[in-house]
Design a protein around this motif. Sequence first.
Motif, mmCIF file in Angstrom:
data_model
loop_
_atom_site.group_PDB
_atom_site.id
_atom_site.type_symbol
_atom_site.label_atom_id
_atom_site.label_comp_id
_atom_site.label_asym_id
_atom_site.label_seq_id
_atom_site.Cartn_x
_atom_site.Cartn_y
_atom_site.Cartn_z
ATOM 1 N N SER A 85 4.946 -3.785 -6.733
ATOM 2 C CA SER A 85 3.859 -3.437 -7.655
ATOM 3 C C SER A 85 2.612 -3.008 -6.891
ATOM 4 C CB SER A 85 3.542 -4.619 -8.575
ATOM 5 O OG SER A 85 3.350 -5.815 -7.840
ATOM 6 N N SER A 88 2.847 0.719 -5.861
ATOM 7 C CA SER A 88 3.360 1.615 -6.888
ATOM 8 C C SER A 88 2.770 3.016 -6.813
ATOM 9 C CB SER A 88 3.110 1.029 -8.282
ATOM 10 O OG SER A 88 3.674 1.852 -9.277
ATOM 11 N N HIS A 103 6.529 -2.257 -13.254
ATOM 12 C CA HIS A 103 6.912 -3.200 -12.203
ATOM 13 C C HIS A 103 6.746 -4.620 -12.719
ATOM 14 C CE1 HIS A 103 7.223 -0.273 -8.917
ATOM 15 N NE2 HIS A 103 6.166 0.303 -9.426
#
Length: 360
Positions: A85, A88, A103
């Motif tokens: 995450s 990302s 995520h």
Amino acid sequence: MNLLRPSSLCRWLACALTVCAQAAGAAEAAPPATTGSVCSSPSQQLDEQGFVPLNGIEQWVTIKGERCGNPVVLVVHGGPGNPVSMFSDGLYGPWQKDFTIVHWDQRGSGMTYGRNRPAEGEPLTVAQLRDDGIAVASYVTQHLGARKLILMGGSWGSVLGIQIAKARPDLFHAYITTAQLVNGQANLASSYAATLARAKALSDQENIAKLEALGPPPWCDPRNFGILRRVTRRYEAARTDPAPKAWWQPAALYTTAKAEADYEAGEDYSYLQFVGRKGDGMLASTDLPGLGLKFGLPVFFVQGEEDLVTTPDVARRYFDSIEAPQKDWVLLPRTGHDPNPAMRDAQFSLLKERVLPLIR
């Protein structure tokens, strides 16, 4: 499988489980509780990050995309214990024009670990993580008003992705899997044999000695997998194209003292759950063929030709054995276990060319 940083490997080679003190909390903007779609129009932009109550605990979920009307991709991260995450935008920012990217920091990992630190001796199980993933997918479909999602997993996430896809194929248009782990013992044996063969071909006496000292798996020492992984990473680096450094620049939210400590502690906790103190962790019990070979959704495999961790031969045998409405195998030269441009481009091509026609 595990994508440990060198610092974590050193800790495990010392057989120490690091438990970092909690630091000041990071700011978050939690997505609202979902009773209906947050999308008021197909052109609405999405940029959410925060904790969502899922399966008994609050879990970290991020949602980014340029249009609510775009198909939604749920990314199941690897490790276990290595959420992406924080990366990302670098990894999937270009995809946000065509897809909404979701995520989820898995239980025992990253921001979710920081919110819900496990009690001493508390186990992490595949069934628990599978049910968490189903809860995430159900939440996202309702929250965004999406009929179904696209599931994408790699490495450890390939195990969890298969578990989720087989349990609830009705939630997904298709599953794209990368660096597929199939069976704990078969994968370890293949990885060890391929890596030792590479060391001998290179006359690399130092690593020949290290590997022969381990002996072939199964192993009872949690340090052994880390030793093998360090050698595979070195050999793969010599024959693959690397990922750009910009991919691995974390967003500012994840660079606070607390977020960094939570990431490392979660990584350590999840690694021990993966290998087990006596070789009895989640890896040892992984046997995807045992779940059955029929899939209720299309499945697409992306595999690095130079992968010494989840080797192509084991993944290919599994691919050949499964039955699915559609399936395809993509083997990438100069690609190993870890993400690189060829891997990401192959995933995107499958999304655009094979998955989108299933949705329209």
